[in-house]
Design a protein around this motif. Structure first.
Motif, mmCIF file in Angstrom:
data_model
loop_
_atom_site.group_PDB
_atom_site.id
_atom_site.type_symbol
_atom_site.label_atom_id
_atom_site.label_comp_id
_atom_site.label_asym_id
_atom_site.label_seq_id
_atom_site.Cartn_x
_atom_site.Cartn_y
_atom_site.Cartn_z
ATOM 1 N N ASP A 43 5.319 15.888 -5.182
ATOM 2 C CA ASP A 43 3.925 16.684 -5.825
ATOM 3 C C ASP A 43 2.995 16.056 -5.814
ATOM 4 O O ASP A 43 1.545 16.416 -5.719
ATOM 5 N N MET A 44 2.962 14.750 -5.626
ATOM 6 C CA MET A 44 1.641 13.831 -5.783
ATOM 7 C C MET A 44 2.122 12.598 -4.730
ATOM 8 O O MET A 44 3.331 12.047 -4.727
ATOM 9 N N TYR A 45 1.168 12.073 -4.098
ATOM 10 C CA TYR A 45 0.943 10.960 -3.190
ATOM 11 C C TYR A 45 0.308 9.947 -3.410
ATOM 12 O O TYR A 45 -1.044 10.325 -3.790
ATOM 13 N N VAL A 46 0.512 8.727 -3.743
ATOM 14 C CA VAL A 46 -0.395 7.662 -4.261
ATOM 15 C C VAL A 46 -0.449 6.521 -3.158
ATOM 16 O O VAL A 46 0.492 6.159 -2.560
ATOM 17 N N ILE A 47 -1.534 6.262 -2.637
ATOM 18 C CA ILE A 47 -1.919 5.539 -1.467
ATOM 19 C C ILE A 47 -2.465 4.220 -2.127
ATOM 20 O O ILE A 47 -3.755 4.388 -2.659
ATOM 21 N N ASN A 48 -1.890 3.117 -2.137
ATOM 22 C CA ASN A 48 -2.588 1.711 -2.292
ATOM 23 C C ASN A 48 -3.239 1.053 -1.263
ATOM 24 O O ASN A 48 -2.392 0.768 -0.407
ATOM 25 N N THR A 49 -4.619 1.095 -1.350
ATOM 26 C CA THR A 49 -5.340 0.680 -0.085
ATOM 27 C C THR A 49 -5.802 -0.583 -0.041
ATOM 28 O O THR A 49 -5.608 -1.384 -0.981
ATOM 29 N N CYS A 50 -6.119 -1.151 1.105
ATOM 30 C CA CYS A 50 -6.380 -2.542 1.381
ATOM 31 C C CYS A 50 -7.691 -2.697 1.985
ATOM 32 O O CYS A 50 -7.977 -1.626 2.883
ATOM 33 N N SER A 51 -8.426 -3.828 1.603
ATOM 34 C CA SER A 51 -9.757 -3.954 2.305
ATOM 35 C C SER A 51 -9.763 -5.057 3.269
ATOM 36 O O SER A 51 -10.678 -5.135 4.272
#
Length: 442
Positions: A43-51
């Motif tokens: 139902d939800m997708y969480v994307i932990n991003t990188c710089s």
């Protein structure tokens, strides 16, 4: 919510991100969500991003598309470093509903109402100066080792780096809380803990800009060594100027800390180190490596190196290459320099052409293969302890020794998350080491 919703996570980047993803996931589970694999319909997708990774925006868009293919009605949230640096850019990606910056990511549940898709991505991010508080994190249940966050942020001003802009000032967890988290991990039948942070050697700085060190990194290591139930503790990347001889000596005699150090160098040229605003010269690096070899001849020493930095001539590059070739190190993590917005280096003269950067990267990666092979060969015939991981790769199970030699043996699910004393026998074609069992330890 009456029915428990499903949430899936995708983590880009470093061990620190993995520890924080795990903590956010536990928070959402407490709020009525069930965590599922990213490959599943959620139902939800969480994307932990990188710089830090090159093409961060491209990677992010690929992950969003993957989520939308699985469920085009799913709510998509972006958090992490890239979400802090370029929130509007991420919010404009088709399918993204929510973008949370550095201070908001641990409060994800507070920003979720009914998981309805938004016409436009909503952004909640702070000025990075507001990221002056600490949130402890650790990963658990994801793999056979846990990543334990002990520190966040950075006060260094390296000219190529965006991390201070993405994570704020250096601040640390309280020693008591680190020990409590380590104890919690030990009760979950996890055999190895990896200490992680942005600049963990700077451990001890308090919250809210308090620069007074309540405890030193050495004190942290000494106290963690006493925690019952932990088989192994591993130090992740630590700056050479912050890795003190006392810490090296303690690790050499430690009950749980393993003989493995990952020490960023970035360049073997003092001229380039000065342009990078690194806080040491190459002579300091040599001293650290020599000290480790003196007290732990069998230790694994990993090195970060950047090629193609502005102003790096052929002479500077070869200076770095020969410096590393002559040094008794075990492997390299090679980064090809890429410009980052709002950094000093992006405006520097002496830009190195892309094809030259690629050539230097290839040479340095070749050196890494040679160094790893030589290190593995030096370990053949010795007895080491291996911790087996959980993945079946083409009929083999892999694991790492305490000094980070990758070993393999035919797949046996009973070996997962177990420690064994082994004898290293020969190097296989894929670069891993074959082994003979000696003793089952745990």
């Amino acid at each position: 919510m009456k029915n428990r919703k499903k949430v899936a996570f995708y983590t880009l980047g470093c061990k620190l991100n993995f520890s924080e993803t795990s903590t956010i996931a536990r928070n959402l589970q407490d709020e009525g969500f069930d965590r599922v694999d990213f490959e599943e319909v959620a139902d939800m997708y969480v994307i932990n991003t990188c710089s830090v990774t090159e093409n961060a925006d491209k990677q992010f868009k690929q992950v969003v598309r993957k989520a939308m293919k699985l469920n085009d009605k799913a709510f998509v949230a972006a958090v992490g470093c890239y979400a802090q640096l370029k929130p509007e850019e991420l919010a404009s990606v088709d399918g993204v509903d929510l973008v949370l910056g550095a201070t908001e990511k641990f409060k994800l549940a507070d920003y979720i109402n009914d998981l309805s898709k938004n016409d436009f991505g909503e952004v909640y991010s702070c000025e990075i100066a507001e990221a002056d508080f600490y949130v402890g994190s650790y990963s658990i249940g994801d793999r056979t080792r846990a990543f334990l966050k002990v520190q966040d942020g950075c006060d260094y001003k390296c000219t190529y780096c965006t991390i201070p802009l993405a994570r704020g000032i250096s601040r640390s967890d309280e020693l008591e809380n680190v020990l409590k988290n380590a104890s919690e991990i030990s009760k979950q039948n996890i055999k190895e803990i990896v200490l992680t942070g942005v600049n963990i050697g700077d451990y001890g700085k308090g919250e809210f800009g308090n620069k007074k060190h309540e405890h030193t990194f050495l004190e942290l290591v000494q106290e963690l060594d006493k925690v019952e139930g932990i088989e192994r503790l591993r130090i992740s990347s630590i700056e050479p100027n912050l890795l003190k001889n006392e810490t090296i000596e303690f690790v050499s005699k430690s009950r749980t800390f393993v003989p493995h150090f990952h020490i960023p160098l970035q360049s073997g040229s003092n001229d380039i180190l000065k342009l990078m605003k690194r806080r040491y010269q190459r002579e300091v690096y040599t001293e650290r490596v020599n000290k480790i070899r003196e007290v732990m001849p069998h230790a694994c020493i990993g090195v970060d190196v950047i090629v193609g930095f502005p102003g790096e001539t052929d002479e500077h590059f070869l200076e770095t290459y020969h410096f590393l070739n002559d040094m008794d190190i075990s492997y390299l993590h090679v980064f090809t320099y890429s410009e980052r917005d709002n950094t000093e280096a992006a405006a520097m003269e002496g830009v190195v052409p892309g094809n030259v950067r690629a050539k230097r990267s290839k040479m340095m990666r070749g050196l890494s293969v040679k160094k790893r092979r030589a290190f593995y060969e030096s370990q053949l015939g010795t007895n080491r302890t291996v911790l087996f991981e959980s993945e079946n790769k083409e009929g083999y199970i892999h694991g790492f020794t305490e000094n980070y030699v990758k070993v393999k043996t035919p797949w046996n699910p009973e070996l997962v998350n177990t420690l064994h004393e082994i004898n290293l026998t020969k190097i296989d074609e894929d670069g891993s080491v074959r082994m003979d069992f000696v003793t089952v330890l745990v």
